[in-house]
Design a protein around this motif. Structure first.
Motif, PDB file in Angstrom:
ATOM      1  N   ASP A 105      12.850  -0.058 -41.770  1.00 25.67           N
ATOM      2  CA  ASP A 105      13.654   0.354 -41.159  1.00 25.67           C
ATOM      3  C   ASP A 105      14.146  -0.061 -40.115  1.00 25.67           C
ATOM      4  N   VAL A 106      15.696  -0.385 -39.560  1.00 29.05           N
ATOM      5  CA  VAL A 106      15.772  -1.217 -38.393  1.00 29.05           C
ATOM      6  C   VAL A 106      15.543   0.097 -37.023  1.00 29.05           C
ATOM      7  N   ILE A 107      15.322  -0.258 -36.215  1.00 30.84           N
ATOM      8  CA  ILE A 107      15.343   0.597 -34.569  1.00 30.84           C
ATOM      9  C   ILE A 107      16.275  -0.278 -34.015  1.00 30.84           C
ATOM     10  N   TYR A 108      16.297  -1.453 -33.326  1.00 26.68           N
ATOM     11  CA  TYR A 108      16.494  -2.573 -32.637  1.00 26.68           C
ATOM     12  C   TYR A 108      16.565  -3.301 -32.778  1.00 26.68           C
ATOM     13  N   PHE A 146       2.331  -3.775 -34.813  1.00 27.39           N
ATOM     14  CA  PHE A 146       1.576  -2.761 -33.499  1.00 27.39           C
ATOM     15  C   PHE A 146       0.478  -1.489 -33.824  1.00 27.39           C
ATOM     16  N   PRO A 147       0.152  -0.847 -33.616  1.00 26.41           N
ATOM     17  CA  PRO A 147      -0.661  -0.138 -33.453  1.00 26.41           C
ATOM     18  C   PRO A 147       0.710   0.946 -31.897  1.00 26.41           C
ATOM     19  N   SER A 148       0.901   2.345 -32.452  1.00 27.35           N
ATOM     20  CA  SER A 148       2.186   2.903 -31.377  1.00 27.35           C
ATOM     21  C   SER A 148       0.849   2.458 -29.936  1.00 27.35           C
ATOM     22  N   TYR A 149      -0.217   2.460 -29.927  1.00 26.58           N
ATOM     23  CA  TYR A 149      -0.734   2.090 -28.457  1.00 26.58           C
ATOM     24  C   TYR A 149      -0.673   1.492 -27.451  1.00 26.58           C
ATOM     25  N   ILE A 161      13.081   4.867 -30.462  1.00 24.30           N
ATOM     26  CA  ILE A 161      11.296   4.879 -30.517  1.00 24.30           C
ATOM     27  C   ILE A 161      10.833   6.485 -30.167  1.00 24.30           C
ATOM     28  N   GLY A 162      10.418   7.005 -31.311  1.00 30.62           N
ATOM     29  CA  GLY A 162       9.421   8.322 -30.868  1.00 30.62           C
ATOM     30  C   GLY A 162       7.995   8.191 -30.442  1.00 30.62           C
ATOM     31  N   THR A 163       7.594   9.301 -30.592  1.00 32.93           N
ATOM     32  CA  THR A 163       5.939   9.864 -29.512  1.00 32.93           C
ATOM     33  C   THR A 163       4.790   9.164 -31.093  1.00 32.93           C
TER      34      THR A 163
END
Length: 184
Positions: A105-108, A146-149, A161-163
């Motif tokens: 799902d495209v974010i940017y 990429f993992p969130s960290y 982009i959320g938490t």
């Protein structure tokens, strides 16, 4: 009068007592830190499972694991054997990129964030992309997982982009200007 001097001397000597340390009313143990570590390990395991699932479903590409904790695959790899330069500290790189969820799902979209010029390790950029650019050669296009960290972490980008979102980023490295060329 003597009586008053004696009383005054007793009060003065009694007031010369050294201060005592004040102790907190409640003492906390390290349980908060232990809980935080457990929560972060659980989050990382969940994100790694999502990333492994993306890699397993994409049988047309070969993903590589980086030493920095993310995965990548080449969409367009430089075939030019004389082109061995990768960005180093202080080099100026020009790149385009898009960001999406792991479910595509495209974010940017590419172009939504304009072509970016970045001085390697001298400007703000999320850590995964900063490290990923150093693996690329001019003209290459790479997809990073990429993992969130390694992406925007706990705070997100405070926009789309959320938490704690793991992300997929497609990057095209257009140009590398070496530090020495910039200084001349």
């Amino acid at each position: 009068m003597n009586r008053y001097l004696i009383i005054l001397a007793i009060l003065t000597l009694g007031a010369c007592k050294s201060p005592e340390a004040r102790y907190p009313v409640t003492q906390k143990s390290g349980s908060h830190i232990s809980e935080s570590i457990a929560k972060n390990q659980e989050l990382l395991e969940k994100e790694m499972a999502l990333i492994e699932n993306v890699i397993n479903q994409d049988s047309t590409r070969e993903y590589q694991s980086s030493q920095d904790g993310f995965w990548y695959t080449y969409n367009k790899k430089s075939e030019d054997t004389s082109n061995t330069a990768t960005p180093e500290f202080g080099d100026l790189v020009e790149f385009d990129y898009s960001i999406s969820t792991l479910d595509d799902d495209v974010i940017y979209a590419e172009g939504e964030k304009a072509t970016r010029t970045y001085a390697v390790d001298q400007e703000k950029l999320f850590s995964g992309l900063r490290q990923g650019l150093k693996l690329m050669k001019e003209g290459e296009t790479v997809t990073f997982l990429f993992p969130s960290y390694k992406a925007y972490g706990y705070y997100g980008d405070k926009n789309k982009i959320g938490t704690n979102w793991p992300i997929k980023t497609e990057v095209t490295l257009n140009n590398i200007t070496e530090k020495e060329e910039i200084q001349n």
